[in-house]
Design a protein around this motif. Structure first.
Motif, PDB file in Angstrom:
ATOM      1  N   TYR A  18       6.110  -0.561  -1.981  1.00  0.00           N
ATOM      2  CA  TYR A  18       5.001  -0.930  -2.856  1.00  0.00           C
ATOM      3  C   TYR A  18       4.257   0.289  -3.374  1.00  0.00           C
ATOM      4  CZ  TYR A  18       6.226  -5.362  -0.790  1.00  0.00           C
ATOM      5  OH  TYR A  18       6.937  -6.470  -0.381  1.00  0.00           O
ATOM      6  N   TYR A  19       3.826   0.188  -4.629  1.00  0.00           N
ATOM      7  CA  TYR A  19       3.043   1.269  -5.222  1.00  0.00           C
ATOM      8  C   TYR A  19       1.704   1.387  -4.510  1.00  0.00           C
ATOM      9  CZ  TYR A  19       6.032   1.603  -9.389  1.00  0.00           C
ATOM     10  OH  TYR A  19       7.063   1.801 -10.250  1.00  0.00           O
ATOM     11  N   VAL A  20       1.295   2.619  -4.297  1.00  0.00           N
ATOM     12  CA  VAL A  20       0.020   2.824  -3.601  1.00  0.00           C
ATOM     13  C   VAL A  20      -1.125   3.062  -4.586  1.00  0.00           C
ATOM     14  CG1 VAL A  20       0.975   3.641  -1.416  1.00  0.00           C
ATOM     15  CG2 VAL A  20       0.632   5.252  -3.287  1.00  0.00           C
ATOM     16  N   ASN A  21      -0.954   2.574  -5.812  1.00  0.00           N
ATOM     17  CA  ASN A  21      -2.064   2.743  -6.756  1.00  0.00           C
ATOM     18  C   ASN A  21      -3.038   1.573  -6.639  1.00  0.00           C
ATOM     19  OD1 ASN A  21      -0.252   0.919  -7.782  1.00  0.00           O
ATOM     20  ND2 ASN A  21      -0.792   1.336  -9.902  1.00  0.00           N
ATOM     21  N   ASP A  22      -2.790   0.678  -5.709  1.00  0.00           N
ATOM     22  CA  ASP A  22      -3.546  -0.562  -5.676  1.00  0.00           C
ATOM     23  C   ASP A  22      -3.620  -1.084  -4.243  1.00  0.00           C
ATOM     24  OD1 ASP A  22      -4.880  -2.626  -6.770  1.00  0.00           O
ATOM     25  OD2 ASP A  22      -3.176  -3.447  -7.898  1.00  0.00           O
ATOM     26  N   ARG A  23      -4.523  -2.028  -4.020  1.00  0.00           N
ATOM     27  CA  ARG A  23      -4.583  -2.663  -2.694  1.00  0.00           C
ATOM     28  C   ARG A  23      -3.545  -3.779  -2.630  1.00  0.00           C
ATOM     29  NH1 ARG A  23      -9.233  -1.239   0.236  1.00  0.00           N
ATOM     30  NH2 ARG A  23      -8.732  -2.818   1.779  1.00  0.00           N
ATOM     31  N   PRO A  24      -3.100  -4.105  -1.429  1.00  0.00           N
ATOM     32  CA  PRO A  24      -2.102  -5.177  -1.298  1.00  0.00           C
ATOM     33  C   PRO A  24      -2.628  -6.515  -1.831  1.00  0.00           C
ATOM     34  CG  PRO A  24      -2.359  -3.994   0.781  1.00  0.00           C
ATOM     35  CD  PRO A  24      -3.428  -3.498  -0.135  1.00  0.00           C
ATOM     36  N   HIS A  25      -1.767  -7.255  -2.542  1.00  0.00           N
ATOM     37  CA  HIS A  25      -2.158  -8.577  -3.038  1.00  0.00           C
ATOM     38  C   HIS A  25      -1.097  -9.597  -2.617  1.00  0.00           C
ATOM     39  CE1 HIS A  25       0.879  -8.035  -6.091  1.00  0.00           C
ATOM     40  NE2 HIS A  25       0.258  -6.966  -6.581  1.00  0.00           N
ATOM     41  N   ILE A  26      -1.262 -10.807  -3.099  1.00  0.00           N
ATOM     42  CA  ILE A  26      -0.391 -11.899  -2.665  1.00  0.00           C
ATOM     43  C   ILE A  26       1.092 -11.624  -2.953  1.00  0.00           C
ATOM     44  CG2 ILE A  26      -0.571 -13.228  -4.838  1.00  0.00           C
ATOM     45  CD1 ILE A  26      -0.777 -14.873  -1.450  1.00  0.00           C
ATOM     46  N   GLY A  27       1.367 -10.913  -4.059  1.00  0.00           N
ATOM     47  CA  GLY A  27       2.758 -10.603  -4.404  1.00  0.00           C
ATOM     48  C   GLY A  27       3.427  -9.759  -3.321  1.00  0.00           C
ATOM     49  N   GLN A  60       3.781   9.198 -12.043  1.00  0.00           N
ATOM     50  CA  GLN A  60       2.606   9.465 -12.858  1.00  0.00           C
ATOM     51  C   GLN A  60       1.485   8.465 -12.573  1.00  0.00           C
ATOM     52  OE1 GLN A  60       4.225   9.798 -16.712  1.00  0.00           O
ATOM     53  NE2 GLN A  60       2.467  10.876 -17.570  1.00  0.00           N
ATOM     54  N   LYS A  61       1.924   7.223 -12.295  1.00  0.00           N
ATOM     55  CA  LYS A  61       0.961   6.152 -12.070  1.00  0.00           C
ATOM     56  C   LYS A  61       0.107   6.435 -10.829  1.00  0.00           C
ATOM     57  CE  LYS A  61       2.315   1.474 -11.262  1.00  0.00           C
ATOM     58  NZ  LYS A  61       2.997   0.322 -11.877  1.00  0.00           N
ATOM     59  N   VAL A  62       0.757   6.884  -9.776  1.00  0.00           N
ATOM     60  CA  VAL A  62       0.041   7.197  -8.536  1.00  0.00           C
ATOM     61  C   VAL A  62      -0.787   8.469  -8.726  1.00  0.00           C
ATOM     62  CG1 VAL A  62       0.314   7.814  -6.101  1.00  0.00           C
ATOM     63  CG2 VAL A  62       1.736   6.015  -7.095  1.00  0.00           C
ATOM     64  N   GLU A  63      -0.191   9.438  -9.427  1.00  0.00           N
ATOM     65  CA  GLU A  63      -0.924  10.684  -9.708  1.00  0.00           C
ATOM     66  C   GLU A  63      -2.233  10.357 -10.426  1.00  0.00           C
ATOM     67  OE1 GLU A  63       0.700  13.513 -12.675  1.00  0.00           O
ATOM     68  OE2 GLU A  63       0.884  14.931 -11.014  1.00  0.00           O
ATOM     69  N   LYS A  64      -2.148   9.462 -11.399  1.00  0.00           N
ATOM     70  CA  LYS A  64      -3.327   9.057 -12.165  1.00  0.00           C
ATOM     71  C   LYS A  64      -4.355   8.350 -11.280  1.00  0.00           C
ATOM     72  CE  LYS A  64      -2.787   8.371 -17.087  1.00  0.00           C
ATOM     73  NZ  LYS A  64      -2.093   7.628 -18.119  1.00  0.00           N
ATOM     74  N   LYS A  67      -6.159  10.746  -9.196  1.00  0.00           N
ATOM     75  CA  LYS A  67      -7.116  11.505  -9.997  1.00  0.00           C
ATOM     76  C   LYS A  67      -8.360  10.660 -10.253  1.00  0.00           C
ATOM     77  CE  LYS A  67      -7.070  14.419 -14.040  1.00  0.00           C
ATOM     78  NZ  LYS A  67      -6.630  14.255 -15.419  1.00  0.00           N
ATOM     79  N   ASP A  68      -8.156   9.392 -10.615  1.00  0.00           N
ATOM     80  CA  ASP A  68      -9.289   8.493 -10.850  1.00  0.00           C
ATOM     81  C   ASP A  68     -10.162   8.358  -9.609  1.00  0.00           C
ATOM     82  OD1 ASP A  68      -8.293   8.155 -13.344  1.00  0.00           O
ATOM     83  OD2 ASP A  68      -7.484   6.138 -13.010  1.00  0.00           O
TER      84      ASP A  68
END
Ligand code: ME8
Length: 529
Positions: A18-27, A60-64, A67-68
């Motif tokens: 799973y991408y770590v740009n976000d918190r875990p969700h139902i998916g 790039q998504k995680v890098e961004k 950074k945010d």
């Protein structure tokens, strides 16, 4: 008993990382839950299981996102990756491994795979220009885009930007005919790439066929750009550190890193190819086109099956951050309890189709099926044994004619559930158990064992024993779905820990076994709230 008992063949089961740009969700909870249930079932069969999940931390998504958040990417991924480990604990997942793509072992495997592909002449240097969506980490053809207010968008809704940079390419074009051939091999053929459900297989096949037709004259257009120079948060290309590997190449490789490629050939021979990659429908192409092509090009076997599940909506609405209706699995479990959630997610919607999450449906399943059909049956049966049989299990008795219908259903159940789970038909497996539980409820009403104590105590004991045997089978086959509650039920039924596998069902419990007083298994949920 199913003939798979004592079958010790190794079995490797994976979730997406799973991408770590976000918190875990139902998916995230859903994909991993399906994998968990299959892994637990295989263990009950006696199989040797390696169940893997993890996090996808480059790109790039995680890098961004780092950074945010004003953080260094490594510190950021350390923090968010932990949420996914915590989710596995909250959801009761039995994963044997957890992989992070920022681990050294994984970088070594990526380099090894890359070098193998170079050695096999499968990678060349060129340069890439085209439309790229950072959010999807994917390229799109011009005909796939729509334009609004001067901005172009991918079919996923992600904005795209024009990118031009030197890039290594993978000779994907060369492998497409071979992929098509393998998609179409008959069931049971060891070289078949089995994409499930059927609708996804057709979609992927059509996608590859169209690509081949469209680019038939210029196959290199089908080759895949597999490196970037425009950002640095990734695995460096061996021998050319100005490039980092395309994040999907890095991410997909996680499966063989964990299986032991190339550092542990013995483990790799044992676990690879994977029995199944569980994925969501949005990432099926990566797993059924790019990934098997990389593997074939490196001389490795593709996974045996890729199963793509559908997406949840929330009370009929598409789930999105902007709508603020993202379902948090941790909150759900806190409100309803773990096992009712695990049951509902796999019971409500046929695996592979889209489905709707609604509180009313969840409460209906919990109250009607878990609390009433299963919980009450157990409670009534075990209370009667407490009261009328001196809290001791009646001995096995020959089946009377009126026991035959229930008996036949119960005998067939493990095989039926197993056949459904072999096809990832989780909802049908649960429906089969519920059908048998409904039969058992009908049986207890008709036989009325409470009325037999004075008139025919031997028959009372025989009826209670039939019900106890049925409950033992229900609890055994439901363990993968509701591990905590079924452990409680098996305790109440007096089934020793060592006798909870499928293989033990053939051995009846001895008469006279002392049984503890029963306690309710499932609480009814009030509709308001
Ligand atoms: O795709 N209902 O990671 P991810 C059901 N890193 N499932 C859903 C969903 C919904 N509403 N929304 C998302 C990635 N999902 C890559 C994978 S594997 C080598 C790399 C599912 O964190 C979605 O289908 O975006 C996917 O399987 C997962 O959740 C999200 O993964």
């Amino acid at each position: 008993m199913p003939d798979t008992v004592s079958d010790r063949r190794p079995c490797f089961i994976t979730t997406p990382i799973y991408y770590v740009n976000d918190r875990p969700h139902i998916g995230h909870a859903y994909t991993s839950l399906a994998a968990d249930v299959l892994a637990r079932w295989r263990r009950l069969e006696g199989r040797d299981v390696f169940f893997l999940t993890g996090t996808d931390e480059h790109g790039q998504k995680v890098e961004k996102a780092a950074k945010d958040a004003g953080m260094d990417p490594q510190a950021f991924t350390d923090q968010v990756s932990q949420h996914f480990r915590d989710l596995a604990v909250t959801m009761g997942f039995s994963n044997d491994g957890f992989i992070r793509t920022t681990e050294e072992r994984h970088k070594r495997t990526c380099a090894a795979l890359w070098e193998k592909l170079v050695a096999n002449g499968e990678i060349y240097l060129g340069h890439y220009e085209g439309w790229y969506a950072v959010r999807d980490e994917a390229f799109y053809g011009p005909d796939e885009l729509t334009e609004r207010d001067g901005v172009r968008y991918a079919p996923s809704g992600a904005p795209v930007e024009w990118v031009r940079e030197p890039s290594y390419f993978f000779r994907l074009s060369k492998w497409l005919p071979e992929l098509l051939r393998r998609f179409d091999l008959p069931e049971g053929d060891p070289h078949r790439i089995d994409i499930q459900p059927e609708s996804r297989r057709n979609e992927v096949r059509a996608f590859v066929q169209n690509g081949l037709k469209e680019f038939g004259q210029t196959p290199e257009k089908l080759d895949l750009s597999i490196s970037r120079t425009s950002f640095t948060w990734g695995v460096k290309v061996p021998g050319d550190p100005a490039h980092v590997m395309y994040v999907w190449m890095d991410a997909l490789t996680n499966y063989i890193t964990a299986a032991g490629y190339p550092h542990d050939p013995e483990a790799f021979a044992r676990w690879w190819p994977a029995e199944i990659h569980f994925v969501g429908k949005d990432i099926v192409r990566f797993h059924t086109i790019y990934w098997p092509a990389f593997l074939l090009a490196a001389g490795l076997a593709p996974a045996k099956r890729v199963f793509a599940h559908g997406w949840w909506t929330n009370e009929g609405q598409k789930i999105s951050k902007s709508l603020g209706n993202v379902i948090d699995p941790v909150a759900l479990v806190a409100e309803f309890g773990l096992d009712p959630i695990r049951y509902f997610l796999l019971r409500e919607v046929p695996f592979g189709q889209d489905g709707d999450f609604s509180r009313a449906a969840l409460i209906g399943r919990n109250n009607g099926e878990l609390a009433n059909a299963l919980g009450n049956l157990a409670n009534r049966t075990l209370s009667l044994i407490q009261r009328n049989c001196d809290a001791k299990l009646p001995g096995p008795a020959a089946r009377a004619a009126s026991d035959a219908a229930l008996g036949a259903l119960v005998d067939a159940l493990p095989g039926q559930v197993g056949a459904h789970l072999d096809r990832q038909e989780f909802h049908l497996a649960l429906e089969a158990v519920m059908a048998a539980a409904r039969e058992a409820n009908g049986y207890i009403t008709v036989e009325a064992p409470w009325a037999l104590k004075k008139t025919d105590p031997a028959r009372m004991e025989a009826v209670l024993r039939q019900l106890h045997d049925a409950l033992r089978v229900f609890a055994t086959v439901l363990q993968p779905f509701m591990p905590t509650t079924m452990a409680k039920l098996l305790d109440q039924l007096g089934v020793p820990e060592a006798a909870r596998g499928l293989g033990a069902l053939g051995t009846p419990l001895p008469g006279g076994l002392p049984l503890p007083p029963p306690a309710p298994l499932f609480a009814k949920i009030e509709a308001a709230g």
